[in-house]
Design an enzyme around this catalytic site. Sequence first.
Site, short mmCIF file in Angstrom:
data_model
loop_
_atom_site.label_atom_id
_atom_site.label_comp_id
_atom_site.label_asym_id
_atom_site.label_seq_id
_atom_site.Cartn_x
_atom_site.Cartn_y
_atom_site.Cartn_z
N ALA A 25 8.87 -1.04 -11.59
CA ALA A 25 10.14 -1.38 -12.25
C ALA A 25 10.04 -2.64 -13.11
CB ALA A 25 11.23 -1.53 -11.20
N PHE A 36 14.38 -3.24 -8.69
CA PHE A 36 15.03 -3.06 -7.39
C PHE A 36 15.09 -4.36 -6.60
CE2 PHE A 36 14.43 1.74 -6.29
CZ PHE A 36 15.28 2.05 -7.31
N ARG A 37 13.99 -5.13 -6.66
CA ARG A 37 13.88 -6.23 -5.70
C ARG A 37 13.88 -7.62 -6.31
NH1 ARG A 37 11.66 -1.88 -4.25
NH2 ARG A 37 12.18 -1.00 -2.23
N HIS A 120 7.26 9.19 -8.98
CA HIS A 120 8.63 9.27 -8.47
C HIS A 120 9.53 10.13 -9.37
CE1 HIS A 120 8.00 5.28 -6.05
NE2 HIS A 120 7.38 6.31 -5.53
N CYS A 131 16.34 26.92 -6.52
CA CYS A 131 15.19 27.70 -7.03
C CYS A 131 14.10 26.81 -7.64
CB CYS A 131 15.63 28.75 -8.03
SG CYS A 131 16.12 28.08 -9.63
N CYS A 156 19.97 30.37 -11.36
CA CYS A 156 20.48 30.92 -10.09
C CYS A 156 21.85 30.38 -9.69
CB CYS A 156 19.47 30.64 -8.96
SG CYS A 156 19.51 28.94 -8.36
N SER A 194 4.97 -4.43 -10.36
CA SER A 194 5.32 -3.75 -9.10
C SER A 194 5.22 -4.73 -7.94
CB SER A 194 4.38 -2.57 -8.85
OG SER A 194 4.66 -2.00 -7.58
#
Length: 255
Positions: A25, A36-37, A120, A131, A156, A194
């Site tokens: 990120a 995130f952190r 991810h 499906c 579907c 990271s």
Amino acid sequence: MSEKQIQEAARLIVDSPSTVALTGAGISTESGIPDFRGPDGLWTKVDPMKFASVDAFLSDPKAWWETAVQIAPTLLDAKPNAAHKGLAKLEKMGLLQCIITQNVDGLHQRSGSQHVLEVHGNLVNAVCIVCNDRVGRQYIERKIKKKQLPPTCPTCGGILKLDAVLFGEALPQDVYRQAVTVAGNCRLMIVVGSSLTVYPAASLPSIATQTGARLIIVNQEQTPFDAEADLVFHSIAGATLTTIVEAVHALRGKR
Ligand code: NAD
């Protein structure tokens, strides 16, 4: 970051027969996407268990999509920054075989990188939970415009979910297997942005170093793998990658 460290990084890159980047990120914060952190991280604002978990999605897909519609444009409308572009340049020079990314924003591809493994998933496409068929961004945008949430599968009729991996979901096994293979075969891994705390992606630097690969880490904060690295840059990704790529150009010119 010292001149000596930059020159050493350039030398490792030019001399490596096979280099892989692992990004998180932090490579996209300079594009305006919170991580995130970090101190301005997304999870200081949104509760991950209320949004980024598969339980939250399954318990109320409509509410989940309504939150996604608020959050996703920040990621999908962002522009690649100097760090993404630096890695794309290394690939064009034949000095970077592959990028393994934990990011879901698609910015590596938009900066011109061709070989990207998204361990991810991504927010660009959506996948049917029944499906497994995938649909593109345009289909989802039409459904959002018509306020048909949650969007359903054209094949579907099952409920669609954005194709990013949520907490509680398995990683796409084929993609992760490829990531393990390229990490195990590379001679140099460059980690950019990271915290190296999210597993199993955080095990990739060890997979590389166990087979003798060199390791460069570019991350503003310390990571649990700093001691294993040959070079650590606790600095901003954009400026650091730009300087390293310039040094690579200069070194190649001299040889
Ligand atoms: P993380 O949030 O755990 O760590 C990001 C790291 O980047 C921090 O250690 C921070 O200090 C560093 N950083 C922040 N800005 C930086 C900059 N400009 N230059 C250098 N370093 C910087 O992120 P992670 O390790 O990728 O793991 C968390 C999960 O976050 C991943 O699963 C990823 O899918 C998801 N995520 C993705 C995005 C995105 O797609 N852009 C955004 C938020 C979270």
